[in-house]
Every structure is written in C-alpha cells, then in structure tokens.
Design a protein around this motif. Structure first.
Motif, mmCIF file in Angstrom:
data_model
loop_
_atom_site.group_PDB
_atom_site.id
_atom_site.type_symbol
_atom_site.label_atom_id
_atom_site.label_comp_id
_atom_site.label_asym_id
_atom_site.label_seq_id
_atom_site.Cartn_x
_atom_site.Cartn_y
_atom_site.Cartn_z
ATOM 1 N N ASP A 58 39.597 28.415 55.017
ATOM 2 C CA ASP A 58 39.247 29.837 55.063
ATOM 3 C C ASP A 58 38.242 30.243 53.994
ATOM 4 N N SER A 59 38.417 29.766 52.783
ATOM 5 C CA SER A 59 37.590 30.210 51.653
ATOM 6 C C SER A 59 36.131 29.783 51.762
ATOM 7 N N THR A 60 35.817 28.872 52.663
ATOM 8 C CA THR A 60 34.440 28.397 52.805
ATOM 9 C C THR A 60 33.666 29.136 53.897
ATOM 10 N N LEU A 61 34.314 30.073 54.581
ATOM 11 C CA LEU A 61 33.688 30.752 55.717
ATOM 12 C C LEU A 61 33.204 32.138 55.282
ATOM 13 N N PRO A 62 31.889 32.356 55.207
ATOM 14 C CA PRO A 62 31.339 33.566 54.571
ATOM 15 C C PRO A 62 31.309 34.818 55.438
ATOM 16 N N VAL A 63 31.277 34.692 56.762
ATOM 17 C CA VAL A 63 31.116 35.852 57.635
ATOM 18 C C VAL A 63 32.440 36.616 57.736
ATOM 19 N N LYS A 64 32.368 37.933 57.569
ATOM 20 C CA LYS A 64 33.564 38.772 57.622
ATOM 21 C C LYS A 64 33.849 39.198 59.061
ATOM 22 N N ILE A 65 35.104 39.039 59.471
ATOM 23 C CA ILE A 65 35.542 39.521 60.771
ATOM 24 C C ILE A 65 36.879 40.236 60.595
ATOM 25 N N ILE A 66 37.137 41.231 61.439
ATOM 26 C CA ILE A 66 38.377 41.996 61.375
ATOM 27 C C ILE A 66 38.827 42.355 62.785
ATOM 28 N N LEU A 238 32.555 30.148 70.018
ATOM 29 C CA LEU A 238 33.995 30.204 70.257
ATOM 30 C C LEU A 238 34.681 31.133 69.261
ATOM 31 N N ILE A 239 35.799 31.712 69.684
ATOM 32 C CA ILE A 239 36.740 32.374 68.781
ATOM 33 C C ILE A 239 38.101 31.738 69.047
ATOM 34 N N SER A 256 26.939 28.752 67.239
ATOM 35 C CA SER A 256 26.037 27.610 67.423
ATOM 36 C C SER A 256 24.750 27.746 66.616
ATOM 37 N N LYS A 257 24.263 28.964 66.459
ATOM 38 C CA LYS A 257 22.967 29.154 65.784
ATOM 39 C C LYS A 257 22.970 28.697 64.321
ATOM 40 N N PRO A 258 24.017 28.939 63.541
ATOM 41 C CA PRO A 258 24.005 28.484 62.136
ATOM 42 C C PRO A 258 24.358 27.006 61.963
ATOM 43 N N ALA A 259 24.636 26.300 63.050
ATOM 44 C CA ALA A 259 25.041 24.895 62.936
ATOM 45 C C ALA A 259 23.931 24.043 62.336
ATOM 46 N N GLU A 260 24.324 23.030 61.565
ATOM 47 C CA GLU A 260 23.356 22.124 60.968
ATOM 48 C C GLU A 260 22.627 21.323 62.051
ATOM 49 N N LYS A 261 21.485 20.759 61.685
ATOM 50 C CA LYS A 261 20.686 19.973 62.622
ATOM 51 C C LYS A 261 21.520 18.825 63.170
ATOM 52 N N GLY A 262 21.490 18.666 64.476
ATOM 53 C CA GLY A 262 22.253 17.609 65.122
ATOM 54 C C GLY A 262 23.675 17.997 65.463
ATOM 55 N N LYS A 263 24.079 19.211 65.066
ATOM 56 C CA LYS A 263 25.412 19.711 65.361
ATOM 57 C C LYS A 263 25.330 20.812 66.417
ATOM 58 N N ALA A 264 26.433 21.023 67.126
ATOM 59 C CA ALA A 264 26.432 22.009 68.202
ATOM 60 C C ALA A 264 27.064 23.325 67.810
ATOM 61 N N ILE A 265 27.945 23.318 66.801
ATOM 62 C CA ILE A 265 28.696 24.527 66.479
ATOM 63 C C ILE A 265 29.207 24.451 65.043
ATOM 64 N N LYS A 266 29.516 25.631 64.470
ATOM 65 C CA LYS A 266 29.968 25.664 63.075
ATOM 66 C C LYS A 266 30.938 26.821 62.855
ATOM 67 N N PRO A 267 32.069 26.603 62.177
ATOM 68 C CA PRO A 267 32.952 27.719 61.822
ATOM 69 C C PRO A 267 32.301 28.561 60.728
ATOM 70 N N VAL A 268 32.250 29.879 60.925
ATOM 71 C CA VAL A 268 31.531 30.727 59.971
ATOM 72 C C VAL A 268 32.373 31.881 59.428
ATOM 73 N N GLY A 269 33.453 32.239 60.110
ATOM 74 C CA GLY A 269 34.242 33.375 59.652
ATOM 75 C C GLY A 269 35.675 33.312 60.128
ATOM 76 N N VAL A 270 36.596 33.900 59.361
ATOM 77 C CA VAL A 270 38.010 33.938 59.736
ATOM 78 C C VAL A 270 38.644 35.188 59.163
#
Length: 276
Positions: A58-66, A238-239, A256-270
């Motif tokens: 959780d602590s590594t995911l910067p995007v805020k969601i509520i 995904l959510i 998917s947009k913030p995913a690193e090169k060669g990757k398809a998806i990335k967790p960004v917020g929780v």
C-alpha cells in the motif's frame, strides 16, 4: 526358403523397432502437453508466498482513491477536499468517468467516538447521483465520457483462469496457490499461498505480471471490481479489492499507461479501510 524366412524375420524386427520409437514419441508429446496444462498451478508449489510477503504494498502506491461512505478519522487525509476528483460511475451495464465535486463532512463515528456529540469520522459524498464505483484523484490522461469495459468473474481461485479479448489484445487472468474445502460437506473454500497474474499477448509477444499475492485469508477473497479502459490508451485497466481480511476493504487501482516499458499494467493506488 531360408532366405525368405530370414527376410521376414528382419521385416518383423524393423517393424517392432519403428513401432517402439513411435510409441515413445507419442508418450513424450502427451507428457509435454500434460506438463504445459498444469505448469501454472505448479507455480504455487515451486514458489510459495513467503510468510511476510504481500503484494502490492500500500505505501508504495501514490495515487489517491476513495469511496462514497463514512470512514474513520485516519482513513481520510485532511487535504482531500483540495483535490480534484474523477468518479467512475456505473449505470446498469455501462460505465462513465467524469470530474466530480466531492464533499467531506465531519460526522459521529459510532465505533471510535465516546459521545454522540463527538465527530471524528468523515462522510464522503459526491454531486453526481449515479452509482459511484470509486473516486480517483485527477490524472493528466483522464477524460470525461463513457468508457469501454469488460465483464470478468468476481473471484478467480487457484488453478482457475479467465481468458478474454479487450480492444484487440488477448488477456488471461489466472491464479495459483492452495485451496481446500473447510469440511467435506462445506461450500466454503480455504485459500492460501495465493497469487493472481495477468498474462497479455500483443502481436504474439507475451508478458506476465503479478497482480496480487497473499499468504492467507480470513473469511475473505480477492474480488474483481472493474475491468476496462480508464486512462484512454485502448488497454486494460483493473480495480481489484485486494483485502485479505473480512473486516477490511482495499480497492486497488491498476493502470496501463503508467506501466514500465515492456509491462502491461501497474498498481498505482489503493484505499484501505476497516469496518470496526
């Protein structure tokens, strides 16, 4: 006569030799197919989830969601009312993403507050009246409007998979781990060493990424909330509720947009909360 018998004998030996080789070849092929079909389920045995390992962190995911509910004091940050929020809304089977005015009001928290006059809790509401799935802080690539979605199973247990096509890209969600019935006559399944993966195939090139990893669960299971294109790049987002305890909720945003090169998806917020 001897020559004829000798020739016949040689033909039989050759035939048996060829038959033997053919049998071995067929066995090898069948064995190979069998290994491929169970390879994913064996990942859990060969690579069990460590006792202290949980993904994502959780602590590594910067995007805020509520979400639109009432929460404890420490679950809502003071500066949330200064942010611009986008809401993901569901109307029957259709989804839309739109900038939304969000209101934060202090209310009584019956779990924490000693007196009815105390107001340490937060009530979160929004101006849009449609059913709100989640609220996400504004990101540069968010656009107001309808978004395409894909229907995916709510739960994917170990040794299960779900293959689908979204905007011309082939995806497979699959899980590894251990599962067993709570008792022989019970419908309740106990899951451990759980890992959920996303396999993506684009132009014949395959990538595989870990989405969730949990050692154990307490009357809870990983739950798929949404699948579709949130960041307007024609790829899957995904959510997923990644909570492992019945008294917690952790809707987690994967883009998917913030995913690193060669990757398809990335967790960004929780957004992790507890009931009581």
């Amino acid at each position: 006569m001897k020559v004829t018998f000798r020739t016949l004998f040689l033909l039989i030996v050759i035939f048996q030799f060829l038959s033997c080789n053919k049998s071995k070849t067929e066995t090898a092929i069948k064995s190979s197919v069998s290994k491929d079909s169970i390879k994913e389920s064996k990942l859990a045995v060969n690579n069990p989830v460590k006792e202290d390992f949980s993904f994502p962190v959780d602590s590594t995911l910067p995007v805020k969601i509520i979400q639109l509910e009432t929460f404890h004091n420490d679950e809502i940050e003071e500066n949330y009312d200064k942010k611009t929020w986008f809401g993901l809304f569901k109307n029957k089977n259709d989804y839309s993403l739109s900038e939304t005015k969000v209101f934060f009001k202090r209310v009584n928290d019956p779990v924490i507050d000693d007196n009815e006059e105390d107001k340490t809790g937060w009530e979160v509401s929004a101006s849009v009246k449609d059913t709100c799935v989640i609220l996400i802080e504004k990101l540069p690539y968010f656009i107001d409007g309808n978004i395409l979605s894909v229907k995916i199973p709510e739960n994917i247990y170990p040794e299960e998979s779900f293959k689908f096509n979204f905007k011309g890209i082939e995806y497979t969600l699959f899980a590894t781990g251990k599962k067993k019935k709570e008792s022989p006559d019970s419908d309740w399944i106990i899951v451990s060493d759980y890992k959920l993966y996303l396999r993506t195939v684009v132009d014949g090139k395959e990538t595989k990424e870990l989405l969730v990893a949990k050692k154990n669960f307490d009357d809870q299971m990983i739950r798929m909330i949404f699948g579709g294109d949130l960041d307007d790049d024609n790829k899957l987002d995904l959510i997923i509720d990644t909570a492992s305890h019945y008294n917690a909720s952790s809707p987690t945003l994967y883009l998917s947009k913030p995913a690193e090169k060669g990757k398809a998806i990335k967790p960004v917020g929780v957004f992790t909360t507890v009931g009581c």
